[in-house]
Enzyme design. Structure first.
Site, PDB file in Angstrom:
ATOM      1  N   HIS A  47       0.845  -1.193   0.000  1.00 54.46           N
ATOM      2  CA  HIS A  47       0.000   0.000   0.000  1.00 54.46           C
ATOM      3  C   HIS A  47       0.880   1.242   0.000  1.00 54.46           C
ATOM      4  O   HIS A  47       1.845   1.326   0.766  1.00 54.46           O
ATOM      5  CB  HIS A  47      -0.920   0.005   1.230  1.00 54.46           C
ATOM      6  CG  HIS A  47      -1.957  -1.069   1.190  1.00 54.46           C
ATOM      7  ND1 HIS A  47      -3.306  -0.809   1.099  1.00 54.46           N
ATOM      8  CD2 HIS A  47      -1.849  -2.425   1.242  1.00 54.46           C
ATOM      9  CE1 HIS A  47      -3.990  -1.943   1.075  1.00 54.46           C
ATOM     10  NE2 HIS A  47      -3.125  -2.944   1.170  1.00 54.46           N
TER      11      HIS A  47
ATOM     12  N   ASP B  38     -16.197   1.448  -3.885  1.00 53.61           N
ATOM     13  CA  ASP B  38     -16.409   0.225  -3.122  1.00 53.61           C
ATOM     14  C   ASP B  38     -17.899  -0.108  -3.071  1.00 53.61           C
ATOM     15  O   ASP B  38     -18.699   0.710  -2.606  1.00 53.61           O
ATOM     16  CB  ASP B  38     -15.858   0.420  -1.698  1.00 53.61           C
ATOM     17  CG  ASP B  38     -15.891  -0.839  -0.871  1.00 53.61           C
ATOM     18  OD1 ASP B  38     -15.826  -1.938  -1.458  1.00 53.61           O
ATOM     19  OD2 ASP B  38     -16.002  -0.744   0.368  1.00 53.61           O
TER      20      ASP B  38
ATOM     21  N   SER C  47      -9.721  -3.341  -8.514  1.00 59.14           N
ATOM     22  CA  SER C  47      -8.909  -3.339  -7.296  1.00 59.14           C
ATOM     23  C   SER C  47      -8.364  -4.699  -6.901  1.00 59.14           C
ATOM     24  O   SER C  47      -7.481  -4.788  -6.056  1.00 59.14           O
ATOM     25  CB  SER C  47      -9.739  -2.778  -6.136  1.00 59.14           C
ATOM     26  OG  SER C  47     -10.778  -3.690  -5.797  1.00 59.14           O
ATOM     27  N   GLY C  48      -8.892  -5.778  -7.488  1.00 55.47           N
ATOM     28  CA  GLY C  48      -8.503  -7.116  -7.051  1.00 55.47           C
ATOM     29  C   GLY C  48      -9.301  -7.571  -5.843  1.00 55.47           C
ATOM     30  O   GLY C  48      -9.235  -8.735  -5.443  1.00 55.47           O
TER      31      GLY C  48
ATOM     32  N   GLY D  28     -14.009  -3.716  -5.844  1.00 52.06           N
ATOM     33  CA  GLY D  28     -14.392  -2.520  -6.576  1.00 52.06           C
ATOM     34  C   GLY D  28     -13.394  -2.065  -7.617  1.00 52.06           C
ATOM     35  O   GLY D  28     -12.689  -2.864  -8.242  1.00 52.06           O
TER      36      GLY D  28
ATOM     37  N   LYS E  57     -33.321   4.044 -25.357  1.00 47.15           N
ATOM     38  CA  LYS E  57     -32.585   4.473 -26.556  1.00 47.15           C
ATOM     39  C   LYS E  57     -31.884   3.256 -27.151  1.00 47.15           C
ATOM     40  O   LYS E  57     -31.044   2.640 -26.496  1.00 47.15           O
ATOM     41  CB  LYS E  57     -31.569   5.557 -26.209  1.00 47.15           C
ATOM     42  CG  LYS E  57     -30.990   6.199 -27.458  1.00 47.15           C
ATOM     43  CD  LYS E  57     -30.100   7.365 -27.117  1.00 47.15           C
ATOM     44  CE  LYS E  57     -29.705   8.120 -28.380  1.00 47.15           C
ATOM     45  NZ  LYS E  57     -29.217   7.248 -29.452  1.00 47.15           N
TER      46      LYS E  57
END
Length: 842
Positions: free
Chosen positions: A122, A153, A186-187, A190, A549
């Site tokens: 991270h 998320d 993200s793996g 999300g 549409k």
């Protein structure tokens, strides 16, 4: 040495790797050795995005476990004292004291961290000073991020497809700020969305901007989005986590493994593949390695980008441009006037509109308004528009008006600003020949039949710079009628009886009526819609009906109904009058689906997965001329006609019949067939309709005023297109040489459109093509070769260009335009053989 250990040299550093056969992901049997192999192979790309950023690690010493028995995990910030001295590190000041973090600068460091079962890396959005070896303590609150991030998320009841939908919305806002957007699945559950910055603003300022963006989207999409941090609010919503832009927050690094039950990765994606959100899933590490071999690092441009776009960091106005309607709103109270008082600006339609209103206020005058930059730029003409080129008239610049004012008629109450009767004297579309803000404008106006202009007129407005009684020279203009055109003689005078909008619509409809029982579709063009504003439609919900549409090509069908003695017949033409009857022979079924002769309006579509319209599949049928080719492709790709309007039926014109009544008549006379469908209008609010359209993965919604009449060939605001993404028509003017898999086709297409001075360059598109389109397009382009460019193109993009005659029209989806007029992130959607190149305007 244990047989479970292995000594390796990485980047000149000796490392001991242990327990290589230990299973880290029990559900897939993925071992520590495989994790180390992935880290070695991905290191170049992961390091590109983690370089010079402190790394917090998330460690699973005994593996991630299973859903029944999850493994133990802990975050690690401090670099242990036992860490090798060659690892680059920085000490960061925290409230609890300084902590020493590693920087993932090389493959050896990444290997060391993987050996410690640090599956997730991270990192923050800011970097330490490049090239500095000073280990001194850094105050993270002073850092300036070089990218903005949004973590999308899904809450309970939502999924990845919903996050992708929100990502598209965030992308539109970022593009509007001049920022590019790069998506990463993200793996986990999300999507992460990155936007490169120039590092000129602080983390606090960028967090404020991100928070404002999230709140703005939540306000517009309350049924889908939540921006508050409180977890109890996330039920059936997508949470936009803007807080990861804080100096103290981190986001999992692109290409990092995740500690899920399967070895998924934070994987960069293309916007092209996110166009089908239902088919997108999180990617495993094997898939990511394969994609790198095929496509390279999709985030490489972000890492290398030297963004020159500064972000307005004022937290209350970061997403807003200058409010051109501030003066207009200040003069009006929506509680006491029927005039439209919208909250924001509108969006321009495919064609620019004008309106001239006769205003019986304290003194009679005419209000002259031209659509520009999302508003109606307005002048008051005390003597009306000039009718003689030899005599110019005074034009007093007034405040900008909202686009909704183009259809306003009625009485402004006594005591209110501009009190008196307002009537539409003429309205229509116009082309800009010159627009020099504040000094001079030349425009060609196309008035309605029966309107005050009497046809096509060219006007020039110029600022005199003189100080009038108001002492404001910027307000003092003159308006001049040029000697050319006109195409039709003027019979009107500003002081003759005003023609209302209803009168004008009737005049147009009457001129389009057809005497015969069935009008041939070549006798008229279909009615067109303007780009709509969902907020305007929402305010007038009781006056609108909604249709899905359909993503196809427009068609008018003249039908002779089948009888006992005849099988009937049809003639199908495109929007530009091209006969398509033989191209789509399966639509002849329409003759047996009606019980009277009629003229119908609809959309030809090809259906893909889930029976949804697929414009790419329709491309296989468009442009075919040989019967054998048509029949072969018909079996592979049948088409369907979605009928949504009726213009004539059983010898009677329905052009002046209100939309709601035409729909009822349509359902009475047309029955469903194998390839013929009459979709019902959507019942509910515009938000419900847009939500249903998204769920069905359609292009958007058509909003139609229930009382609107049918105006052939006219683009009106009584029909509005509400799209989930922006699309536009483009002209192909050239192509760039391809390499690798595209060496036999092309790398990208060069695009243009017409303006008053000729062709203007719009940029290039290189994504969205399938193999069939690449091959057929290249063959078509080879037949249109020319030696010289048909317009000026920047040298950097014309160096290896091959030029073609500007006769092919295509459609692209895009994320906005740059200041230079280039399309942002265009994606190819297909050729538009139904549209004439001269209709494609900038």
């Amino acid at each position: 040495m244990s047989r479970h250990e292995q000594k390796v040299t990485v980047d000149g550093h000796r490392l001991t790797l242990t327990n290589l056969d230990k299973v880290f992901y029990p559900e897939t049997g993925t071992t520590k050795g495989e994790v180390l192999d992935y880290c070695a192979r991905i290191s170049e790309h992961l390091i590109r995005h983690a370089h010079d950023r402190i790394a917090t690690r998330k460690r699973w010493v005994d593996g991630v476990g299973t859903p029944q028995d999850p493994g133990d995990v802990f975050f690690e910030k401090d670099l242990p004292d036992s860490a090798p001295s060659w690892i680059t590190s920085r000490s960061i000041r925290h409230s609890t004291g300084p902590k020493r973090y590693p920087l993932v600068q090389d493959r050896a460091t990444l290997t060391y961290l993987a050996q410690l079962a640090a599956l997730e890396i991270h990192i923050p959005q800011w970097q330490v000073e490049k090239g500095s070896s000073d280990p001194g303590t850094i105050d993270s609150t002073t850092r300036h991020p070089d990218r903005m991030v949004f973590d999308l998320d899904p809450g309970p009841g939502r999924g990845l497809a919903d996050c992708i939908e929100v990502a598209q919305l965030v992308r539109e806002l970022l593009n509007g700020m001049g920022l590019d957007a790069y998506p990463v699945t993200s793996g986990s559950k999300g999507v992460h969305l990155y936007a490169p910055l120039d590092a000129s603003a602080s983390s606090g300022q960028i967090s404020d901007v991100a928070h404002e963006l999230a709140r703005s989207l939540e306000a517009d999409h309350q049924n889908l989005i939540v921006s508050a941090m409180k977890k109890t609010l996330r039920e059936d919503k997508v949470f936009i986590d803007w807080s990861q832009n804080s100096a103290a927050k981190t986001t999992v690094a692109p290409y990092s493994l995740r500690g899920r039950f399967t070895p998924t990765v934070a994987a960069p994606r293309t916007w092209d593949e996110l166009d089908a959100p239902g088919s997108v899933d999180q990617l495993r590490f094997e898939e990511v390695l394969d994609r790198l071999d095929d496509h390279g690092d999709l985030l490489a441009a972000m890492a290398a980008e030297d963004s020159g776009s500064a972000v307005d960091t004022a937290p209350t106005s970061a997403t807003e441009s200058r409010d051109r309607l501030e003066t207009y709103r200040a003069k009006r109270d929506p509680k006491h006037t029927s005039e439209p008082v919208p909250e924001g600006h509108g969006g321009s339609g495919d064609e620019l509109s004008f309106v001239i209103q006769e205003h019986h206020a304290s003194t009679l005058h005419w209000d002259f308004r031209l659509e520009h930059d999302g508003v109606l730029v307005s002048w008051a003409l005390p003597k009306g528009p000039p009718t003689d080129p030899e005599h110019d008239h005074l034009a007093i610049r007034t405040e900008d008006h909202p686009l909704e004012y183009a259809t306003f008629e009625g009485r402004i109450p006594k005591g209110q600003y501009g009190a008196g009767e307002v009537k539409i004297w003429d309205s229509g579309t116009y082309e800009t020949e010159k627009w020099h803000e504040g000094s001079g404008i030349t425009a060609v106006l196309h008035g309605d039949a029966g309107g005050g202009l009497g046809g096509v007129r060219r006007f020039a407005l110029f600022n005199t710079g003189e100080h009038g009684p108001d002492k404001e020279p910027e307000k003092n203009w003159m308006i001049h009628l040029t000697k050319d055109p006109p195409e039709t003689p003027s019979t009107g005078s500003p002081r003759r009886e005003a023609a209302s909008s209803a009168d004008a619509e009737s005049a147009v409809a009457e001129s389009a009526d057809v005497e015969s029982a069935v009008a041939e579709p070549t006798d008229m063009s279909p009615m067109l819609a303007s780009i709509g504003d969902i907020r305007s439609v929402r305010r007038e919900a009781e006056e609108w009906a909604f249709e899905m549409k359909w993503d196809g090509i427009r068609a008018l069908a003249a039908v002779r109904a089948a009888t006992d003695d005849s099988s009937g017949s049809i003639v199908v033409t495109s929007r530009n009058g091209r006969d398509m009857t033989t191209v789509y022979p399966e639509l002849s079924e329409l003759a047996s689906c009606v019980d009277v002769d009629c003229l119908l309006d609809g959309e030809i579509v090809a259906l893909g997965p889930g029976s949804r319209p697929d414009f790419g599949r329709l491309q296989r049928r468009m442009g075919l001329t040989h019967e054998r080719d048509i029949e072969r492709e018909r079996k592979r790709t049948p088409v369907h006609l979605m009928v949504f309007d009726v213009l004539h039926a059983d010898g009677a014109s329905l052009l002046k019949t209100p939309y709601a009544d035409r729909r009822e008549r349509l359902h009475e006379i047309v029955a469903e067939g194998e390839n013929i469908h009459v979709p019902s209008a959507f019942e509910g609010t515009v938000d419900d309709a847009m939500s249903a359209s998204r769920e069905l993965k359609l292009e958007g919604v058509m909003a139609k005023q229930t009382g609107s009449i049918y105006l052939p060939g006219k683009r009106t605001r009584t029909w509005a297109k509400l799209k989930h993404a922006s699309t536009r028509d483009v002209i192909i003017v050239g192509w760039r040489t391809g390499s690798g898999e595209r060496s036999g086709t092309f790398a990208s297409l060069l695009l243009a459109a017409h303006d008053a001075d000729g062709l203007v360059y719009l940029g290039r598109v290189g994504t969205g093509f399938d193999d069939h389109q690449l091959q057929t397009l290249r063959a078509e382009l080879d037949r249109l070769t020319r030696k010289t460019p048909p317009l000026d193109v920047p040298a950097a993009e014309s160096r290896d260009a091959n030029w073609v005659r500007p006769s092919l029209v295509g459609e692209v989806r895009f994320g906005g335009t740059t200041d230079a007029g280039r399309l942002r992130h265009p994606v190819w959607r297909g050729l538009r053989v139904d549209i004439d190149p001269h209709e494609v305007t900038a």
